[in-house]
Design an enzyme around this catalytic site. Structure first.
Site, short mmCIF file in Angstrom:
data_model
loop_
_atom_site.label_atom_id
_atom_site.label_comp_id
_atom_site.label_asym_id
_atom_site.label_seq_id
_atom_site.Cartn_x
_atom_site.Cartn_y
_atom_site.Cartn_z
N HIS A 140 66.78 55.41 21.47
CA HIS A 140 65.99 54.89 20.35
C HIS A 140 66.99 54.46 19.26
O HIS A 140 68.08 55.03 19.17
CB HIS A 140 65.11 56.04 19.85
CG HIS A 140 64.14 55.68 18.76
ND1 HIS A 140 64.52 55.55 17.44
CD2 HIS A 140 62.81 55.46 18.79
CE1 HIS A 140 63.45 55.26 16.71
NE2 HIS A 140 62.40 55.18 17.49
N ASP A 217 68.96 64.29 21.23
CA ASP A 217 67.81 63.75 20.52
C ASP A 217 66.58 64.31 21.23
O ASP A 217 66.23 63.90 22.34
CB ASP A 217 67.84 62.22 20.58
CG ASP A 217 66.60 61.60 19.94
OD1 ASP A 217 65.67 62.36 19.60
OD2 ASP A 217 66.57 60.37 19.78
N GLN A 220 61.43 63.31 21.73
CA GLN A 220 60.38 63.20 22.75
C GLN A 220 60.33 64.41 23.67
O GLN A 220 59.34 64.58 24.38
CB GLN A 220 60.58 61.92 23.58
CG GLN A 220 60.45 60.62 22.82
CD GLN A 220 59.04 60.36 22.29
OE1 GLN A 220 58.06 60.99 22.69
NE2 GLN A 220 58.94 59.43 21.36
N LYS A 243 55.60 64.45 15.84
CA LYS A 243 55.39 64.16 17.27
C LYS A 243 54.94 65.40 18.03
O LYS A 243 54.84 65.39 19.25
CB LYS A 243 56.67 63.60 17.88
CG LYS A 243 57.04 62.20 17.38
CD LYS A 243 58.19 61.64 18.16
CE LYS A 243 58.89 60.50 17.48
NZ LYS A 243 58.14 59.25 17.47
N CYS A 383 61.44 50.44 19.22
CA CYS A 383 62.70 50.83 18.57
C CYS A 383 63.80 51.11 19.58
O CYS A 383 64.64 51.99 19.37
CB CYS A 383 62.52 52.00 17.62
SG CYS A 383 61.48 51.63 16.25
N1 7TS Z 1 64.33 59.48 19.01
C1 7TS Z 1 63.39 59.17 19.91
C2 7TS Z 1 63.68 59.35 21.36
C3 7TS Z 1 62.15 58.69 19.47
O1 7TS Z 1 61.22 58.39 20.36
C4 7TS Z 1 61.92 58.52 18.08
C5 7TS Z 1 60.64 57.96 17.55
C6 7TS Z 1 62.94 58.89 17.19
C7 7TS Z 1 64.14 59.36 17.69
C8 7TS Z 1 62.77 58.81 15.72
O2 7TS Z 1 61.81 59.68 15.27
P1 7TS Z 1 61.40 59.67 13.73
O3 7TS Z 1 60.34 60.70 13.63
O4 7TS Z 1 62.62 60.00 12.97
O5 7TS Z 1 60.90 58.28 13.45
N2 7TS Z 1 59.93 57.17 18.46
C9 7TS Z 1 58.90 56.36 18.18
C10 7TS Z 1 58.25 55.62 19.18
O6 7TS Z 1 58.56 55.63 20.36
N3 7TS Z 1 57.27 54.90 18.61
O7 7TS Z 1 57.26 55.16 17.30
C11 7TS Z 1 58.27 56.06 17.02
#
Ligand code: 7TS
Length: 427
Positions: A140, A217, A220, A243, A383
């Protein structure tokens, strides 16, 4: 029929393992009482953010209604209660990820901020010209751009672990990619596009042997799998509360104490200092050194309720449910000859984020059409633009599942994809 509030009261606000039935779980989420375009909501966008159970919403309301105060600053009852709620969640997070020390758990805004802290603080102090930073092609942007910037600032080389045609990491040349010049390996445990679950244990072992640090990371993976970061021996872990049933605006950086102790904070202000003079400053101890300013206190309290909800279901049970549902979804989608699914075909090797493409209909049109049926999916590059390009497309449609999704939801999706073909006149 009892309302979800009545059911919650009966169960003390949380479901028990024996009640792990997605139809029953749905009742805990008020959002599923609403309709979209006159149809019951079918939410298949949990990889972007998950819905919130009543117990999480109640915790936010209770916090602002009856406990609201700033943390760590007052000697009055409300401030003590707010501090206790905030710190209790830190302890809960520490247990949730495998029994680490609460001092090793830092509240951030989200996974993105957590990764940026490591790239800026640890990275700028330890990475030099000629060193290597290793990530994967399926990251991501949150776990790509901070390392790209670090490599630009330091002159270190950014290397990518490639992916195979079926969406797995290609480890055939891993010993050349992660070499003795490698300072850090940063990779996702589960891809938000391909769903791939990466063999992080193996990669951590290889990296450590070469003297490199590892950041996982977990944005997910932590919401969907049992993750024992202590057993994995990872040096850093980043994830977001939103999430995993929690509120937006709060995330976690876990780091091994020995490294966090040596790292400089990247944000300065109140809370993160122990002593300030007109000419000098001393940092606070862990974890507060990294938590400048008033944090998301209500968010932390509600995140605690979310963790409790997940724990009561059991992360093993959640994984089993998602494995079954992913297998079902892959089967239903494979039967549609106009749909191409990306990522591993073996459900054991993946989670429930399923990106796919229709042979003819643009992903945005498809997502917009599904929305008219009350089905929420995401379309775009999610992303992960370099990965999407690598897949040979400019965007995909993505359905992603969580604890409240049922086989019925997947049937609606498959029916919706068939209907879209008729609507756009491809049949
Ligand atoms: N890493 C992964 C693997 C992710 O899927 C996401 C967000 C992030 C980092 C960043 O998370 P945040 O909470 O800091 O934004 N993924 C997604 C997605 O797949 N669709 O919207 C956000």
């Amino acid at each position: 029929m009892k309302s979800h509030r009545q059911i919650l009261e009966m169960s003390g606000g949380v479901p028990t393992v024996t009640s792990f039935k997605p139809e029953r779980i749905k009742l805990d989420f008020p959002i599923f009482t609403r309709t979209v375009h006159g149809k019951p909501l079918i939410y298949l966008d949990s990889a972007a953010t998950t819905q919130k159970p009543q117990v999480v919403l109640d915790t936010i309301e209770k916090y602002y209604s009856y406990q609201n105060a700033n943390v760590h600053r007052g000697l009055h009852t409300l401030a003590e209660e707010a501090t206790a709620a905030y710190e209790a969640t830190r302890t809960k997070v520490a247990e949730f990820i495998g029994g680490v020390k609460p001092e090793e758990v830092i509240f951030t805004r989200n996974a993105t901020e957590a990764i940026n802290i490591v790239a800026q603080s640890w990275g700028e102090a330890n990475v030099r010209h000629g060193d290597r930073i290793v990530i994967t092609q399926m990251e991501h942007h949150a776990n790509l751009v901070p390392w790209l910037m670090l490599s630009r600032k330091t002159g270190a080389k950014l290397k990518y672990i490639k992916i195979t045609g079926d969406g797995l990491l290609d480890l055939s040349d891993i010993d050349e990619i992660i070499d003795s010049r490698t300072k850090i390996v940063a990779l996702t445990q589960m891809s938000n596009v391909l769903g791939t679950i990466n063999p992080v244990e193996e990669i951590i072992e290889i990296a450590h042997k070469k003297g490199a640090m590892v950041l996982i990371d977990g944005a997910q993976s932590v919401p969907h799998l049992p993750v024992d970061i202590k057993a994995l021996h990872a040096d850093f872990l980043a994830f977001s509360a939103h999430k995993m049933l929690g509120p937006t605006g709060i995330g976690i950086l876990y780091g091994k104490q020995e490294f966090l102790e040596k790292m400089e904070p990247v944000t300065y202000g109140g809370e993160m200092i122990s002593d300030v003079r007109f000419e000098s400053v001393r940092w606070n101890t862990l974890p507060w050194k990294f938590e400048a300013g008033t944090p998301h206190i209500a968010g932390a309290a509600a995140f605690g309720a979310a963790l409790q909800y997940l724990q009561n279901l059991g992360m093993d049970n959640i994984r089993r449910h998602e494995l079954e549902l992913t297998a079902y979804a892959l089967e239903r989608l494979a039967a549609l000859d106009f749909i191409k699914v990306f990522g591993p075909t073996d459900p054991e090797k993946r989670g429930g984020a399923i990106a796919f493409a229709d042979n003819d209909i643009h992903p945005h049109d498809l997502a917009t059409f599904l929305d008219t049926l009350g089905i929420a999916v995401r379309a775009g590059h999610h992303c992960a633009q370099p990965l999407t390009k690598l897949l040979g497309v400019s965007s995909t449609t993505r359905a992603s599942i969580y604890i409240y999704n049922t086989t019925d939801d997947i049937d609606h999706l498959a029916d919706g994809l068939n209907e879209a073909r008729k609507y756009f006149r491809y049949v």
